[in-house]
Scaffold this motif. Structure first.
Motif, mmCIF file in Angstrom:
data_model
loop_
_atom_site.group_PDB
_atom_site.id
_atom_site.type_symbol
_atom_site.label_atom_id
_atom_site.label_comp_id
_atom_site.label_asym_id
_atom_site.label_seq_id
_atom_site.Cartn_x
_atom_site.Cartn_y
_atom_site.Cartn_z
ATOM 1 N N ILE A 93 0.837 -1.206 0.000
ATOM 2 C CA ILE A 93 0.000 0.000 0.000
ATOM 3 C C ILE A 93 0.868 1.250 0.000
ATOM 4 C CG2 ILE A 93 -1.599 1.365 1.406
ATOM 5 C CD1 ILE A 93 -2.890 -1.293 2.240
ATOM 6 N N ARG A 94 1.920 1.256 0.840
ATOM 7 C CA ARG A 94 2.821 2.404 0.880
ATOM 8 C C ARG A 94 3.528 2.617 -0.459
ATOM 9 N NH1 ARG A 94 4.399 0.901 6.277
ATOM 10 N NH2 ARG A 94 6.320 0.025 5.476
ATOM 11 N N GLU A 95 3.926 1.513 -1.092
ATOM 12 C CA GLU A 95 4.591 1.630 -2.388
ATOM 13 C C GLU A 95 3.634 2.169 -3.443
ATOM 14 O OE1 GLU A 95 6.055 -2.260 -3.139
ATOM 15 O OE2 GLU A 95 7.823 -2.043 -1.845
ATOM 16 N N LEU A 96 2.367 1.684 -3.413
ATOM 17 C CA LEU A 96 1.371 2.177 -4.368
ATOM 18 C C LEU A 96 1.074 3.651 -4.142
ATOM 19 C CD1 LEU A 96 -1.158 -0.804 -4.467
ATOM 20 C CD2 LEU A 96 0.351 -0.063 -6.308
ATOM 21 N N GLU A 97 0.974 4.052 -2.869
ATOM 22 C CA GLU A 97 0.723 5.468 -2.568
ATOM 23 C C GLU A 97 1.873 6.344 -3.050
ATOM 24 O OE1 GLU A 97 0.103 5.500 1.617
ATOM 25 O OE2 GLU A 97 -2.038 5.049 1.469
ATOM 26 N N HIS A 100 1.678 6.508 -6.849
ATOM 27 C CA HIS A 100 0.559 7.367 -7.259
ATOM 28 C C HIS A 100 0.895 8.845 -7.043
ATOM 29 C CE1 HIS A 100 -3.547 8.793 -7.830
ATOM 30 N NE2 HIS A 100 -3.453 9.442 -6.686
ATOM 31 N N THR A 101 1.514 9.151 -5.907
ATOM 32 C CA THR A 101 1.882 10.541 -5.614
ATOM 33 C C THR A 101 2.880 11.066 -6.631
ATOM 34 O OG1 THR A 101 1.507 10.164 -3.244
ATOM 35 C CG2 THR A 101 2.830 12.080 -3.864
ATOM 36 N N GLU A 102 3.852 10.234 -6.989
ATOM 37 C CA GLU A 102 4.856 10.650 -7.972
ATOM 38 C C GLU A 102 4.220 10.902 -9.334
ATOM 39 O OE1 GLU A 102 7.744 7.567 -7.911
ATOM 40 O OE2 GLU A 102 8.706 8.243 -6.060
ATOM 41 N N LYS A 103 3.326 9.982 -9.759
ATOM 42 C CA LYS A 103 2.657 10.163 -11.047
ATOM 43 C C LYS A 103 1.785 11.419 -11.040
ATOM 44 C CE LYS A 103 2.526 5.298 -12.477
ATOM 45 N NZ LYS A 103 1.639 4.148 -12.801
#
Length: 329
Positions: free
Chosen positions: A104-108, A111-114
Motif C-alpha cells: 500500500i505504501r509503495e502504491l501510494e 501514485h503521488t509521484e505520477k
C-alpha cells in the motif's frame, strides 16, 4: 525445539481428543473384561499414523516458517507495532498484513509521484501556451474587421480556459498564493468585466453596473477570478438583454443576467464537479467546471455563494462578502 513445542501447543486440542478417546476405549474394554490387547493394538497403530502425519505436517510448517522469517527481514520495522504471537498461523497472518501495508505504501508513493508529474506537466503547459496567445492578441490589435474581432473573442475564451486549468491545479496544491488585504470591490469588478467589453459590444448586450463603494478584506486575484467566471457564464447563456451587477444589503454582491436560466431540479447540484444538468445536454460546450471552481475558491476566501434562477428569465448569483467584517477588525 521451540518451534516444535509451539506446533504441539497449537494442535494440543487434537492430541488431547485422541488421548481421551483411547482412554474411553480402554475403560470400556476393562469393564467388560475384554482383552486389553484388542484396544491397545489399534490404538498403537493409530498413534503411529498420527505421529507420521504430525511429522510430515511439521516439516511443511517449518518450511513455511523459514520462508516467513526471510520475509520478516524486509518487514522488521513494521513488526514493532504488532503484539507477541504464539503460533505459526498468527505469524503468517502478521506477515501477510505487513506485506500488504508495504505494498500500500509503495502504491501510494507511486501514485503521488505520477500525480506530481501530471500536475507539473499541465502547469508548464498552461504557462507556455500563454505565449502564443499573447502573440496572437498583439497581431490582432492592428486588425479591425469582423473576422479579427471574432478571432479575438475566441482567443479570449481560450485564455479563460487556460486560467481555469491553472486555478484547478492550484486548488489542490499543497501551497497557495492567497494574499489577503483590503480591496475596493468596485475596482475588482471593473478589471474583471473590462475583459469582456468586446463581447458585450459585439453581441449588443447591455451592462449595468451600480458602484458598491464598499471595501473587503480578500485576495484580489482570486475574487476577480470568481467574478470573471460568473460573468463569463452569464454571457455564454444570454442571447438578448444583458448583465447587471449591484449590491443587496450591506455586502451581498449580485450578478444578474437575462439568460436561459437554470432548471429547478439542477440548482441543488450546480456546484458539483462536472455536473451540467439540462443545460449541458442542450449546450454541448458546457463543462460543469466553472461553478465548481467558483465554489472552491469562495470556500477558501470565506465567501458564501448562492444561485437563484428561473427558466427563460435569467440567473442571479449572490456573493456574501459580509463575513470579512470580523477579519478586517
Amino acid at each position: 525445539m521451540k518451534l516444535f513445542l509451539s506446533y504441539i501447543r497449537y494442535h494440543k486440542g487434537v492430541i488431547l481428543t485422541y488421548i481421551l478417546f483411547s482412554f474411553i476405549f480402554y475403560i470400556v474394554f476393562a469393564l467388560y473384561h475384554l482383552p486389553l490387547e484388542a484396544v491397545l493394538y489399534p490404538c498403537g497403530i493409530c498413534l503411529l499414523i498420527t505421529v507420521m502425519i504430525i511429522i510430515v505436517d511439521f516439516v511443511k510448517a517449518r518450511r513455511r516458517y523459514r520462508r516467513l522469517e526471510e520475509i520478516r527481514l524486509y518487514t522488521a520495522a513494521m513488526m514493532e507495532d504488532f503484539p507477541k504471537v504464539h503460533s505459526i498461523e498468527e505469524e503468517e497472518y502478521i506477515q501477510i498484513i505487513s506485506l500488504l501495508k508495504k505494498e500500500i505504501r509503495e502504491l501510494e508513493t507511486t501514485h503521488t509521484e505520477k500525480y506530481s508529474d501530471v500536475i507539473e506537466y499541465y502547469t508548464l503547459w498552461a504557462h507556455q501556451i500563454k505565449t502564443p496567445i499573447s502573440s496572437m492578441h498583439l497581431t490582432l490589435q492592428n486588425e479591425d474587421s469582423k473576422a479579427a474581432r471574432r478571432i479575438s473573442s475566441d482567443l479570449f475564451r481560450i485564455e479563460q480556459y487556460v486560467e481555469m486549468v491553472l486555478t484547478y491545479l492550484r486548488l489542490d496544491s499543497d501551497s497557495s498564493d492567497y494574499v489577503f488585504r483590503e480591496c475596493q470591490i468596485d475596482d475588482i469588478i471593473r478589471v474583471s468585466v473590462k475583459k469582456f467589453a468586446s463581447e458585450f459590444i459585439g453581441r449588443h448586450l447591455t451592462f449595468d453596473f451600480t458602484p458598491t463603494k464598499k471595501t473587503v478584506v480578500t485576495d484580489e486575484k482570486w475574487l476577480g477570478f470568481v467574478i470573471e467566471q460568473i460573468v463569463s457564464n452569464a454571457l455564454k447563456y444570454t442571447r438578448e438583454g444583458g448583465v447587471r451587477i449591484y449590491t443587496e444589503k450591506p455586502k451581498i454582491l449580485c450578478i444578474e443576467d437575462t439568460g436561459i436560466g437554470i432548471a429547478p431540479e439542477d440548482l441543488p447540484r450546480i456546484f458539483e464537479k462536472g455536473y451540467t444538468g439540462s443545460v449541458g445536454r442542450t449546450y454541448k460546450h458546457s463543462s460543469g467546471i466553472g461553478l465548481y471552481l467558483c465554489k472552491r475558491v469562495c470556500d477558501a476566501l470565506g465567501i458564501d455563494i448562492k444561485v437563484e434562477s428561473e427558466i427563460d428569465k435569467g440567473t442571479k448569483v449572490l456573493l456574501n462578502l459580509e463575513q470579512y467584517k470580523l477579519r478586517k477588525e
